[in-house]
Design a protein around this motif. Structure first.
Motif, mmCIF file in Angstrom:
data_model
loop_
_atom_site.group_PDB
_atom_site.id
_atom_site.type_symbol
_atom_site.label_atom_id
_atom_site.label_comp_id
_atom_site.label_asym_id
_atom_site.label_seq_id
_atom_site.Cartn_x
_atom_site.Cartn_y
_atom_site.Cartn_z
ATOM 1 N N ALA A 114 36.460 98.072 66.624
ATOM 2 C CA ALA A 114 36.502 99.230 67.523
ATOM 3 C C ALA A 114 35.378 99.162 68.551
ATOM 4 O O ALA A 114 35.582 99.437 69.740
ATOM 5 N N LEU A 115 34.173 98.787 68.111
ATOM 6 C CA LEU A 115 33.046 98.663 69.044
ATOM 7 C C LEU A 115 33.278 97.520 70.030
ATOM 8 O O LEU A 115 32.935 97.619 71.213
ATOM 9 N N ALA A 116 33.876 96.421 69.552
ATOM 10 C CA ALA A 116 34.167 95.297 70.441
ATOM 11 C C ALA A 116 35.194 95.701 71.508
ATOM 12 O O ALA A 116 35.029 95.389 72.696
ATOM 13 N N LEU A 117 36.255 96.398 71.102
ATOM 14 C CA LEU A 117 37.269 96.866 72.058
ATOM 15 C C LEU A 117 36.664 97.844 73.059
ATOM 16 O O LEU A 117 37.009 97.829 74.242
ATOM 17 N N HIS A 118 35.756 98.682 72.595
ATOM 18 C CA HIS A 118 35.092 99.623 73.506
ATOM 19 C C HIS A 118 34.347 98.875 74.607
ATOM 20 O O HIS A 118 34.407 99.260 75.781
ATOM 21 N N GLU A 119 33.651 97.794 74.242
ATOM 22 C CA GLU A 119 32.923 97.017 75.249
ATOM 23 C C GLU A 119 33.885 96.398 76.259
ATOM 24 O O GLU A 119 33.618 96.387 77.465
ATOM 25 N N LEU A 120 35.040 95.894 75.781
ATOM 26 C CA LEU A 120 36.003 95.279 76.687
ATOM 27 C C LEU A 120 36.601 96.312 77.635
ATOM 28 O O LEU A 120 36.710 96.073 78.847
ATOM 29 N N PHE A 121 36.989 97.487 77.123
ATOM 30 C CA PHE A 121 37.560 98.534 77.968
ATOM 31 C C PHE A 121 36.531 99.046 78.975
ATOM 32 O O PHE A 121 36.852 99.265 80.147
ATOM 33 N N THR A 122 35.310 99.242 78.527
ATOM 34 C CA THR A 122 34.267 99.746 79.427
ATOM 35 C C THR A 122 34.005 98.763 80.556
ATOM 36 O O THR A 122 33.901 99.143 81.735
ATOM 37 N N ASN A 123 33.918 97.472 80.233
ATOM 38 C CA ASN A 123 33.661 96.453 81.243
ATOM 39 C C ASN A 123 34.821 96.367 82.242
ATOM 40 O O ASN A 123 34.618 96.253 83.451
ATOM 41 N N SER A 124 36.060 96.460 81.708
ATOM 42 C CA SER A 124 37.222 96.376 82.584
ATOM 43 C C SER A 124 37.306 97.586 83.513
ATOM 44 O O SER A 124 37.667 97.462 84.686
ATOM 45 N N ALA A 125 36.962 98.776 82.994
ATOM 46 C CA ALA A 125 37.019 99.991 83.808
ATOM 47 C C ALA A 125 35.948 100.002 84.896
ATOM 48 O O ALA A 125 36.125 100.610 85.958
ATOM 49 N N LYS A 126 34.847 99.323 84.653
ATOM 50 C CA LYS A 126 33.766 99.279 85.641
ATOM 51 C C LYS A 126 33.974 98.173 86.677
ATOM 52 O O LYS A 126 33.795 98.386 87.881
ATOM 53 N N TYR A 127 34.332 96.989 86.187
ATOM 54 C CA TYR A 127 34.337 95.821 87.086
ATOM 55 C C TYR A 127 35.665 95.071 87.124
ATOM 56 O O TYR A 127 35.883 94.262 88.022
#
Length: 495
Positions: A382-395
């Motif tokens: 869940a924490l790994a997916l959060h990092e991927l979604f956050t990065n994709s939403a920003k950049y």
């Protein structure tokens, strides 16, 4: 405020600096307690529950390091958060010394108000959440004690009723028996046969056959009871286990009373047997639940502490947003696991929870079978997916309406393979160095779960491939790493 205020202790020998700290921290809405010296701070600590201590390193008589050492020696304050303020350049040796004394952070002078407020707020909230978890744990313990008292009271009443043969015969999980001590003849009622899992048509009641149904470790209970009656004992009670012919083990409590002749010799023994297997199992479940709640509370605090300590950002707002995002991701998976009584979580549910804040419509495509994850694997993924979604939403692809994201997964030979493919977003450049989010993702997937994480920074969009073992031996090891070594792997990732 919609929460109880906590006490923040400000320690400095200069009134002007204390006043400045009060002004900076006033907007937090917490109780600010002032101490003009280390000794005065110790007096306050003995009288007041303190959440965070803000202490000046350089003070006469008792400096910040000495004060921290004295505080840590007291069992009540071994986990109290301490933040040092230093007006001089602190060397690495002094900084290490401060951390060894229990400091959680340093704040240099001149103090940046926003930074100080953010740090104090984080540890005040952590203190508040810790107290809330402790309160819930105490409530659970109270419920367990109350339930245990109820069970003990119920057992006492049951033992009284067991002395009445008529009630024993009528009860569904009770049986009565009678043993002629002179002739050796036995009599069992229907309830007794039912408890032992045998029938009168195929089972002959005699000492040898009865002993054959007793658990090997409890055979001595029967011998002890016979010996007690031979010595003149009139009543006997004990708990024992039986092993039914089909192999099922049941717990029973047996009560027996002797009938004697005019000379005092035992001529008959009558008794009642009660099946207490469900009560035993309920007690085991309650004990397990109490241990499980304590374990989960400690693990959640360890994860939250790791997130707070290891998150990096160039400005306060970005830091707060990053911490809140990661803790919210942890909270979401915690809720999912709680609803399943910590049996596990479905991968699709984890992804849906991370997608919820974005409302991206048809920009995202999901494809894969139902996969049930163990609790340790679910938290880390869940924490790994959060990092991927956050990065994709920003950049990445999710930062523009034209972007697209495809998430596919499959399971083969107990190995989960998840593919993350972005397209249609901004032009992607291979990063010169890995950010904290990428490094923490690698650390969590590879070091904690024994899996692999691969990144392909294609110009048209990021392609990420995660391979995660689903075997219980590998997955359950992850939580243990947090419990025993804290955030060692993430610490290395953030270095």
């Amino acid at each position: 405020m919609d929460h109880d205020k906590v006490n923040i202790l400000l320690v400095d020998d200069q009134p002007a600096k204390l006043l400045a700290y009060e002004v900076i921290l006033k907007d937090l809405g917490e109780n600010l307690v002032i101490a003009a010296s280390g000794r005065e701070a110790l007096e306050v600590l003995l009288k007041t529950e303190i959440a965070v201590i803000l202490v000046d390193v350089c003070m006469p008589e008792l400096d910040g390091f000495e004060l921290a050492a004295m505080i840590r020696e007291h069992p009540r304050f071994q986990k109290t958060a301490m933040i040092f303020i230093s007006a001089i350049q602190v060397s690495d040796i002094d900084r290490l010394r401060g951390y060894e004394m229990g400091a959680v952070d340093y704040v240099p002078v001149p103090v940046v108000p926003e930074v100080l407020r953010a740090k104090i707020k984080v540890f005040a909230e952590l203190y508040r959440k810790t107290r809330e978890l402790e309160r819930l744990n105490h409530e659970l313990e109270d419920r367990v004690r109350a339930r245990t008292a109820e069970l003990e009271s119920s057992t006492a009443k049951l033992r009284e009723s067991e002395q009445r043969r008529s009630m024993a015969i009528a009860a569904g999980k009770m049986g009565s028996w009678d043993w002629d001590w002179i002739s050796g003849d036995w009599m069992w009622d229907e309830g007794q046969y039912r408890i032992f899992g045998v029938g009168p048509e195929s089972f002959e009641v005699n000492p040898a056959n009865v002993q054959g149904l007793l658990h090997p470790d409890d055979v001595d209970q029967l011998r002890k009871a016979i010996a007690e009656f031979n010595k003149g004992t009139r009543a006997y009670e004990t708990e024992f286990r039986i092993v039914r012919p089909d192999g099922e083990v049941r717990w029973c409590v047996g009560t027996a009373a002797a009938t004697v002749d005019e000379s005092g010799r035992v001529v008959r023994v009558s008794g009642v047997t009660v099946d207490i297997t469900e009560r035993k199992r309920a007690e085991e479940r309650q004990n397990l639940l109490a241990r499980e709640v304590d374990h989960r509370a400690k693990n959640a605090l360890a994860l939250a502490q790791s997130i707070v300590r290891l998150t990096r950002a160039d400005e306060v707002k970005a830091y707060v947003n990053a911490v809140e995002g990661r803790i919210n991701a942890l909270a979401r998976v915690h809720t999912i696991l709680s609803l399943s009584s910590w049996q596990g979580a479905e991968l699709s549910r984890l992804i849906d929870e991370e997608l919820a804040p974005y409302s991206l419509g048809d920009q995202i495509r999901l494809a894969g079978p139902e996969v049930q994850l163990l609790p340790a694997t679910a938290q880390t993924l869940a924490l790994a997916l959060h990092e991927l979604f956050t990065n994709s939403a920003k950049y990445g692809a999710l930062s523009t309406r034209s972007g697209r994201l495809a998430i596919d997964w499959q399971v083969e030979n107990e190995l989960l393979t998840l593919s993350w493919a972005e397209s249609g977003g901004p032009l992607v450049m291979t990063p010169k160095s890995r950010g904290f989010g990428t490094r923490s993702l690698l650390a969590s997937i590879e070091s904690q779960l024994g899996g692999q994480a691969q990144f392909d920074w294609r110009a048209e969009g990021l392609l990420c491939r995660l391979e995660v073992p689903l075997t219980r031996k590998t997955a359950t090891t992850a939580l243990g790493k947090f419990d025993t070594a804290g955030s060692a792997e993430l610490q290395r990732a953030s270095g």
